[in-house]
Design a protein around this motif. Structure first.
Motif, mmCIF file in Angstrom:
data_model
loop_
_atom_site.group_PDB
_atom_site.id
_atom_site.type_symbol
_atom_site.label_atom_id
_atom_site.label_comp_id
_atom_site.label_asym_id
_atom_site.label_seq_id
_atom_site.Cartn_x
_atom_site.Cartn_y
_atom_site.Cartn_z
ATOM 1 N N ARG A 222 0.853 -1.200 0.000
ATOM 2 C CA ARG A 222 0.000 0.000 0.000
ATOM 3 C C ARG A 222 0.882 1.240 0.000
ATOM 4 O O ARG A 222 1.928 1.278 0.631
ATOM 5 N N GLY A 223 0.412 2.286 -0.694
ATOM 6 C CA GLY A 223 1.096 3.570 -0.684
ATOM 7 C C GLY A 223 2.253 3.621 -1.673
ATOM 8 O O GLY A 223 2.462 2.723 -2.486
ATOM 9 N N GLY A 224 3.003 4.736 -1.609
ATOM 10 C CA GLY A 224 4.197 4.884 -2.412
ATOM 11 C C GLY A 224 3.989 5.409 -3.814
ATOM 12 O O GLY A 224 4.894 5.324 -4.653
ATOM 13 N N ALA A 225 2.831 5.976 -4.121
ATOM 14 C CA ALA A 225 2.591 6.511 -5.467
ATOM 15 C C ALA A 225 3.528 7.670 -5.766
ATOM 16 O O ALA A 225 3.971 8.395 -4.868
ATOM 17 N N THR A 226 3.826 7.856 -7.057
ATOM 18 C CA THR A 226 4.514 9.065 -7.507
ATOM 19 C C THR A 226 3.438 10.113 -7.771
ATOM 20 O O THR A 226 2.538 9.886 -8.587
ATOM 21 N N THR A 227 3.511 11.216 -7.072
ATOM 22 C CA THR A 227 2.446 12.227 -7.128
ATOM 23 C C THR A 227 2.898 13.474 -7.869
ATOM 24 O O THR A 227 4.069 13.855 -7.810
ATOM 25 N N PHE A 228 1.958 14.113 -8.557
ATOM 26 C CA PHE A 228 2.173 15.401 -9.227
ATOM 27 C C PHE A 228 1.110 16.356 -8.677
ATOM 28 O O PHE A 228 0.007 16.471 -9.237
ATOM 29 N N PRO A 229 1.401 17.037 -7.565
ATOM 30 C CA PRO A 229 0.375 17.834 -6.859
ATOM 31 C C PRO A 229 -0.266 18.936 -7.693
ATOM 32 O O PRO A 229 -1.437 19.245 -7.496
ATOM 33 N N ASP A 230 0.490 19.524 -8.629
ATOM 34 C CA ASP A 230 -0.060 20.635 -9.405
ATOM 35 C C ASP A 230 -1.228 20.222 -10.288
ATOM 36 O O ASP A 230 -2.059 21.053 -10.662
ATOM 37 N N VAL A 231 -1.280 18.935 -10.655
ATOM 38 C CA VAL A 231 -2.339 18.471 -11.563
ATOM 39 C C VAL A 231 -3.154 17.327 -10.968
ATOM 40 O O VAL A 231 -3.987 16.729 -11.658
ATOM 41 N N GLY A 232 -2.916 17.002 -9.707
ATOM 42 C CA GLY A 232 -3.701 15.968 -9.045
ATOM 43 C C GLY A 232 -3.494 14.572 -9.602
ATOM 44 O O GLY A 232 -4.408 13.738 -9.568
ATOM 45 N N LEU A 233 -2.298 14.291 -10.096
ATOM 46 C CA LEU A 233 -2.001 12.991 -10.697
ATOM 47 C C LEU A 233 -1.232 12.107 -9.719
ATOM 48 O O LEU A 233 -0.305 12.573 -9.047
ATOM 49 N N GLU A 234 -1.613 10.827 -9.641
ATOM 50 C CA GLU A 234 -0.888 9.837 -8.856
ATOM 51 C C GLU A 234 -0.613 8.622 -9.738
ATOM 52 O O GLU A 234 -1.524 8.088 -10.363
ATOM 53 N N VAL A 235 0.653 8.217 -9.788
ATOM 54 C CA VAL A 235 1.047 7.054 -10.573
ATOM 55 C C VAL A 235 1.361 5.910 -9.612
ATOM 56 O O VAL A 235 2.240 6.037 -8.755
ATOM 57 N N ALA A 236 0.639 4.806 -9.759
ATOM 58 C CA ALA A 236 0.831 3.665 -8.869
ATOM 59 C C ALA A 236 2.172 2.991 -9.138
ATOM 60 O O ALA A 236 2.565 2.813 -10.303
ATOM 61 N N PRO A 237 2.885 2.594 -8.079
ATOM 62 C CA PRO A 237 4.176 1.924 -8.248
ATOM 63 C C PRO A 237 4.001 0.429 -8.522
ATOM 64 O O PRO A 237 3.869 -0.374 -7.601
ATOM 65 N N ILE A 238 3.982 0.060 -9.785
ATOM 66 C CA ILE A 238 3.767 -1.321 -10.207
ATOM 67 C C ILE A 238 5.082 -1.889 -10.751
ATOM 68 O O ILE A 238 5.702 -1.289 -11.643
ATOM 69 N N LYS A 239 5.491 -3.019 -10.242
ATOM 70 C CA LYS A 239 6.767 -3.637 -10.609
ATOM 71 C C LYS A 239 6.919 -3.746 -12.120
ATOM 72 O O LYS A 239 6.042 -4.255 -12.817
#
Length: 281
Positions: A222-239
């Motif tokens: 759980r957790g650990g997404a790469t976030t882009f706060p200015d645009v509300g984007l979260e990229v899930a950390p998938i192997k």
């Protein structure tokens, strides 16, 4: 209010003064917007003023040529050094692309094992000197591989170079990071801010950073997404997947403010590749 009439000598002098005082570009932009300046006018004023200021100081201006995969024709699967990579998501502002299957699971596992015994507390760049130090904003462990240090690094670097159409020699060595539960990297920019006194020292090694590729070496629970706060984007950390973003100027208008959200359960391992405008030495 138009851009032509708004960008007065007084405004330019104020922008330069803020930059010389060390205020981050995003803070200057926020102050201008709070004072009533339209965002497009404020960004144009900052871009033109700081570019002219850097030229007057004899300091380098970033190239507009950027690393970019061959997605002009809408391709959803790219071939890089004989390896198929899927295009899962593409965004223009910020310029962000999420890749699927950039690394195989075996490559991820091998890189983790090669890095594991060399981890130390991660450091961040010291803008005033160009050096680095431990910072509470970054609570990971990490290490750097030299470029082409081993067969795995060499293979992945060539794959990245073909995928992003950017020379191997213009890339920094791969950095591997481990985030334990609770560890994070608070939002930051990867470019080197031209207003800081330590920046010329950093730029001497290969010019400005123009792009970042973060490759996920495992999938935390759980957790650990790469976030882009200015645009509300979260990229899930998938192997095996990766997120790429580029920035054509060293300031907040690129909207590439990003961070690593706290890991809530398990560990997160990533490998990062930074791409410079010139040969990295």
């Amino acid at each position: 209010m138009t851009t032509t009439t708004a960008i007065t000598p007084e405004l330019r002098a104020w922008i330069v003064a803020q930059a010389e005082a060390g205020f981050p570009p995003e803070d200057v932009l926020a102050a201008m917007k709070k004072s009533g300046w339209p965002e497009d006018v404020a960004i144009e004023a900052m871009e033109s003023t700081l570019t002219e200021h850097l030229k007057a100081k004899g300091r380098p201006i970033p190239s507009l040529e950027l690393p970019e995969p061959a997605v002009e024709d809408g391709s959803t699967c790219l071939l890089a050094d004989g390896h198929e990579v899927k295009v899962l998501m593409s965004m223009q502002l910020p310029r962000v692309i999420v890749f699927g299957g950039l690394l195989t699971h075996a490559e991820c596992d091998e890189m983790v094992e090669l890095a594991r015994g060399r981890l130390t507390r991660s450091e961040t760049v010291v803008n005033e000197t160009g050096g680095s130090e431990v910072n509470t904003a970054r609570t990971s462990d990490g290490m750097f591989f030299a470029r082409a240090e081993n067969a795995l690094c060499q293979r992945i670097e060539h794959r990245i170079a073909q995928l992003l159409r950017w020379p191997v020699k213009n890339g920094e060595g791969l950095q591997v990071l481990r985030y334990r539960p609770g560890a994070e990297y608070k939002p930051h920019h990867d470019y080197f801010d031209p207003v800081h006194p330590g920046t010329p020292t950093i730029l001497a090694r290969g010019g400005q950073r123009l792009g970042t590729l973060v490759m996920y070496l495992n999938s935390p629970v759980r957790g650990g997404a790469t976030t882009f706060p200015d645009v509300g984007l979260e990229v899930a950390p998938i192997k095996g997947n990766a997120v790429f973003f580029s920035y054509n100027a060293p300031h907040a208008s690129t909207k590439t403010l990003h961070g690593g959200a706290p890991v809530l359960e398990g560990e997160k391992w990533v490998a990062t590749k930074w791409l410079r405008e010139g040969e990295f030495v």
